[in-house]
Design a protein around this motif. Sequence first.
Motif, PDB file in Angstrom:
ATOM      1  N   ARG A   1       0.845  -1.204   0.000  1.00  0.00           N
ATOM      2  CA  ARG A   1       0.000   0.000   0.000  1.00  0.00           C
ATOM      3  C   ARG A   1       0.882   1.256   0.000  1.00  0.00           C
TER       4      ARG A   1
ATOM      5  N   ARG B   1      -3.875   2.397 -13.710  1.00  0.00           N
ATOM      6  CA  ARG B   1      -5.129   3.127 -13.531  1.00  0.00           C
ATOM      7  C   ARG B   1      -5.801   3.409 -14.874  1.00  0.00           C
TER       8      ARG B   1
ATOM      9  N   ASP C   1      -9.663   2.647 -13.268  1.00  0.00           N
ATOM     10  CA  ASP C   1      -9.996   2.623 -11.851  1.00  0.00           C
ATOM     11  C   ASP C   1      -8.814   3.212 -11.075  1.00  0.00           C
ATOM     12  N   PRO C   2      -9.064   3.951  -9.986  1.00  0.00           N
ATOM     13  CA  PRO C   2      -7.943   4.533  -9.227  1.00  0.00           C
ATOM     14  C   PRO C   2      -7.088   3.502  -8.500  1.00  0.00           C
TER      15      PRO C   2
ATOM     16  N   LEU D   1      -5.731   2.501  -5.936  1.00  0.00           N
ATOM     17  CA  LEU D   1      -5.328   2.875  -4.584  1.00  0.00           C
ATOM     18  C   LEU D   1      -5.722   4.334  -4.347  1.00  0.00           C
ATOM     19  N   VAL D   2      -6.395   4.560  -3.240  1.00  0.00           N
ATOM     20  CA  VAL D   2      -6.899   5.894  -2.920  1.00  0.00           C
ATOM     21  C   VAL D   2      -6.298   6.348  -1.600  1.00  0.00           C
ATOM     22  N   ARG D   3      -5.813   7.582  -1.559  1.00  0.00           N
ATOM     23  CA  ARG D   3      -5.207   8.106  -0.338  1.00  0.00           C
ATOM     24  C   ARG D   3      -6.297   8.495   0.663  1.00  0.00           C
ATOM     25  N   THR D   4      -6.182   7.963   1.883  1.00  0.00           N
ATOM     26  CA  THR D   4      -7.106   8.296   2.970  1.00  0.00           C
ATOM     27  C   THR D   4      -6.287   8.706   4.186  1.00  0.00           C
TER      28      THR D   4
ATOM     29  N   MET E   1      -2.832   4.651   2.010  1.00  0.00           N
ATOM     30  CA  MET E   1      -3.376   4.245   0.715  1.00  0.00           C
ATOM     31  C   MET E   1      -4.266   3.021   0.900  1.00  0.00           C
ATOM     32  N   GLU E   2      -5.515   3.102   0.441  1.00  0.00           N
ATOM     33  CA  GLU E   2      -6.461   2.010   0.567  1.00  0.00           C
ATOM     34  C   GLU E   2      -6.905   1.535  -0.812  1.00  0.00           C
TER      35      GLU E   2
ATOM     36  N   THR F   1      -9.244   0.039  -3.849  1.00  0.00           N
ATOM     37  CA  THR F   1     -10.643   0.100  -4.251  1.00  0.00           C
ATOM     38  C   THR F   1     -11.212  -1.316  -4.341  1.00  0.00           C
TER      39      THR F   1
END
Length: 302
Positions: free
Chosen positions: A21, A45, A50-51, A53-56, A60-61, A63
């Motif tokens: 991650r 991507r 599709d993204p 991995l999304v930063r939270t 990184m989390e 999808t």
Amino acid sequence: MSLQSFDLNLLKTFDSLMETRSVSLTAQQLSLTQPAVSNALARLRRLLDDPLLVRTKYGMEPTERALSLKTPVKEGLRQLEGAIAPASSFDPQGSNRRFTIAAPDFIAVKLLSRLMPRWKGIAPDVTISVRHLGPDTPEKGLEQGTVDLAIGRFLDVPSRFNRQSLRTEKLVCLLASDQAENRASLSLEEFLALQFVWVSNTGRRGMVDHWLDRQNAQRDISVVVSTYTSGAMLVAESQYGMVIAGSYAEYFSERLPLSALPLEFDPGQFSIDMLWHPFTEGDMALRWLRREILWAASADKD
């Protein structure tokens, strides 16, 4: 988008990103630069729309799309690596291979007590790491290769894993030797009069308790511990009993002032099995390990 759009490096980068991650950790793992990993992620991507991995605030989390691809990509890479790896024999005498197995402590202790003296002569530098196995199949470890083999009593085994029975067991009751004097076995009435040490990490009830339920009976559980070894040591110095597989009870009764008493009632038999991932079939070292465990498990069969 087609399969031709993907090269092996993209899939390996995706596999690493799903584990770490982290772009920087993936770069270290694959010996790449961070910009190279960032570029590979950008390509993935675009190709998958599709993204991934999304930063939270937690980092990184992945999808849902990324999670759905994680296992197929990892298994596909492992299968490909196994297919192209050169076939070779395994020489335990000259190997320093480290194996990892998952097993309950009472199984691991008995198997290792047989294997370690044997390996001093035939595999002096081979080492083995044991992870404690609870009641569930260690699917993630077997799929990711962090566990080579799992050994135990499994209630629900996914069909994608290979399975081999090591032995069939019946339950017995361990008692301190002075508590077992003048007893050759235990009737149901005598069994229910005892207080018990129960080995559990999850609170999930075992087969003897399910059998007692069907008889409208319940045993008296006074102490709960996490391992059979600690349970056996406690039983040896108390009035408590402990239910355990017969052949493993023998191991403890040979080393502690304990007696293993057969049960005059029959809560059923169960199988001790060995599980492994089919993608490791071509690994000659793991084939050797499975043969060694089969030997250790069957060495004292009647």
